[in-house]
Design an enzyme around this catalytic site. Structure first.
Site: not given
Lengths: 99, 572
Positions: B124-125, B174, B62, B486
């Site tokens: 869940f999630q 959902k 993602e 750096m």
């Protein structure tokens, strides 16, 4: 220095969180907070927050950041208003007849 | 025996789902590509994508999707659109959201959410994505009713692309996406009473600024990325030429004014040019258009532009006075302000003495490096020069953060707007390569070069699969110093050369890694090889990985050390 801030916010549930997040981001403690649904069809709420800022510049910064929020319709520093008018900003007239 | 099971994904009725309405609403905004990654909570959305045949780029993480959307937005000026699932899919977007927020890039990001009736149960999630992303978005909200989708999507695009651009996240339970929606006239009326911005500046403030410019003896124009967002690069050039204003650019403002123009002094700030920083330090009027006075630009604020009246033009009123208190604040869009300024007939004198003075700084303290002999180790700055020579002025260049970013900013002359894509405010390792994917999709005919470090590339290199799959001709130039350059440089300068975890003991063979994705790779270790390889690969219509083995101990100079003023540069 103690400042009183008034914000008129939209009825989104997250407005309270978004407004207080601006204070915490700037490490400003909230001494008191009032949140009151206006009850109108437009679903706005009034918030009155008392905080301590270091200087005028920080106070201006705070108001600028609050006004930038999409859910804030208007925000202002009302510290210089008489106490009675400060209350009017946040309390319905019928329960505050003295003002 | 074949058993057909009726599922929510196969509604019997001809009613549309919330997901169908969502996709239609996204397309109504002119979206031509979505960057995303599927998952459980967004299955209804992906089913709608399947039915509606929308162009969707499947990244491999993602974070890759959102950086690609940022690259797309930066070069095209159009909002980048992202879809990710709930929970980890959404939390993987946080870095990209913050990156886009601080660099003012318009994104509209859709995240799946668990069904409404289980929100708050640690399903869940499930993650409180609204809570997590409040500080990293311009705005975010959850859709509570499928019928609201057309309006909510319209509002999301409106907020993302107007005023100071930024990322807007829309959280989609959902059940909202799976719900059947009656096909009615879509309600798309924007209702945002608290959202306002002002493009048009106050005439009074513009007048003050105009008078200050006409009377200033040592003016400097500071060109920020606000000019690019406002599509005002053409006007800045006319304005600077009209008033003979020397121009300093911020990191993100590069390309808003032609680097080869005689009035251009280079980038200012920590690794800016001596002439640019001295111009800021000695000017009597600093005209900042579209920059937010970042600390990497200003150095020690107490020593910043000590002799100057500061004018600050910004579309975001909360930026005015945040870091530097201006004498002339102007709230407005850079283009509108410049149009108003140019309408005035007044013209400034040439200020030859001031320009000659700054020209002397530029001539006596130029950026410089030693390219070395043909068979010697490659200087990193030389790689940038080779890329510019063969990719050309029209190429788009993306970077991560760190030494390679600063060398690119210093040595790649950006003469045109929107060719420079870098992670400025957040300084995100792993940004450059996926951003190049988005840039290449936005501008398929242009050469896109992603200059990355060996450290940053390893953070998002899984997106090699995308350029292989889509045959995107992105050229990945790895500035491989086998170090986190750096970090190592700061450890050398400020931590007595204690190189704690900045020089890893191993790294992959980048050529074989590229080949495992079916992408060609080549190694460049000397000047002679660089001269031979770059013309060949940068003109090739295929993707390439170019592993440049550069000097490990090279440092980015000149530099303003932390806490120092811009006039206290070292290594000039």
């Amino acid at each position: 220095m103690k400042r009183t801030v008034h914000a008129l916010v939209s009825g989104e549930d997250s407005a309270l969180f978004r407004v207080t997040a601006v204070f915490s981001r700037q490490k400003l403690n909230i001494a008191s907070l009032t949140f009151k649904r206006s009850g109108g069809t437009n679903g706005t709420s009034d918030m009155k927050i008392v905080t301590d800022v270091e200087n005028e510049r920080q106070a201006r910064q705070l108001i600028g950041q609050l006004n930038k929020l999409v859910d804030v319709i208007s925000a202002a520093d009302i510290s210089e208003l008489p106490d009675c008018d400060k209350e009017k900003e946040c309390v319905a007239p019928e329960i505050n007849p003295g003002c | 025996m074949e058993v057909k099971t009726k599922t929510a994904a196969e509604p019997e009725s001809r009613l549309k789902t919330g997901a169908d309405v969502l996709i239609q609403s996204i397309l109504r905004e002119g979206t031509d590509v979505i960057f995303g990654y599927p998952g459980g909570a967004v299955l209804p959305i992906y089913d709608a994508l399947y039915r509606q045949k929308v162009r969707h780029v499947l990244t491999r993480h993602e974070q890759g999707a959102i950086h690609a959307a940022e690259g797309y937005a930066r070069v095209s000026g159009r909002p980048g659109v992202v879809i990710a699932t709930s929970g980890p899919g959404a939390t993987n977007l946080v870095t990209g959201l913050m990156d886009a927020c601080i660099d003012s890039l318009p994104l509209v990001v859709f995240t799946g959410q668990v069904a409404t009736h289980v929100i708050g149960t640690d399903a869940f999630q499930e993650a409180d994505v609204i809570g997590i992303t409040v500080p990293v978005t311009k705005y975010n909200f959850q859709v509570e009713n499928a019928a609201d989708l057309p309006r909510k999507v319209r509002e999301a695009f409106y907020i993302a692309t107007t005023g100071r651009p930024g990322p807007v996240l829309v959280d989609l339970p959902k059940d909202i996406c799976a719900a059947a929606v009656k096909q009615e006239q879509a309600d798309t009326e924007i209702r945002l009473p608290g959202y306002r911005f002002s493009k048009e500046p106050s005439s009074e403030q513009v007048e003050k600024l105009a008078r200050a410019i006409e009377t200033a003896e040592k003016p400097v124009l500071l060109a920020g990325a606000g000019i690019l967002h406002a599509k005002a690069a053409d006007l800045v050039r006319v304005f600077a030429e009209k008033h003979h204003l020397p121009v300093v650019s911020t990191l993100l403002g590069l390309g808003s004014f032609p680097a080869s123009h005689p009035l251009f002094l280079g980038m200012g700030g920590m690794h800016g040019t001596y002439a640019a920083n001295m111009a800021i330090s000695e000017c009597d009027l600093l005209i900042n258009i579209g920059s937010r006075f970042d600390d990497r630009l200003t150095g020690n604020l107490a020593k910043f532009a000590p002799n100057a009246a500061v004018a600050h033009v910004d579309i975001d009123p909360s930026e005015i006075g945040k870091n530097v208190r201006p004498a002339i604040p102007v709230v407005g869009d850079a283009r509108s302000v410049l149009e108003k300024l140019l309408q005035r007939t007044g013209k400034s004198g040439e200020k030859r003495e001031w320009l000659d003075h700054l020209g002397l700084y530029a001539r006596t303290h130029p950026l410089s490096f030693s390219a070395g002999k043909d068979n010697e180790e490659l200087a990193p700055q030389s790689v940038i020069r080779h890329v510019f020579r063969h990719a050309g002025e029209d190429a788009i260049v993306t970077t991560d953060v760190g030494q390679h970013q600063m060398w690119t900013a210093q040595y790649y002359p950006f003469n045109r707007p929107n060719r420079w894509v870098t992670s400025g405010g957040l300084g995100t390792m792993g940004f450059g390569f996926p951003a190049a994917i988005g840039a290449q999709i936005a501008e398929p005919e242009k050469t896109v070069v992603s200059i990355v470090g060996d450290g940053g590339f390893q953070m998002t290199l899984q997106e090699l699969a995308v350029i292989a799959e889509l045959n995107l001709p992105v050229k990945i130039v790895i500035m491989n110093n086998h170090a986190l350059g750096m970090v190592r440089q700061w450890q050398e300068a400020f931590y007595s050369k204690r190189y704690a975890h900045s020089i890893p003991s191993m790294q992959p063979d980048f050529i074989r890694l590229a080949e495992s994705y079916g992408i060609r790779g080549v190694r460049v270790a000397t000047e002679e090889e660089a001269r031979r390889v770059f013309p060949e690969v940068l003109r090739d219509p295929q993707p390439w990985v170019i592993d440049c083995r550069v000097k490990q101990m090279a440092n980015v100079l000149p530099m303003v050390a932390p806490g120092k003023g811009l006039n206290e540069m070292i290594g000039v």
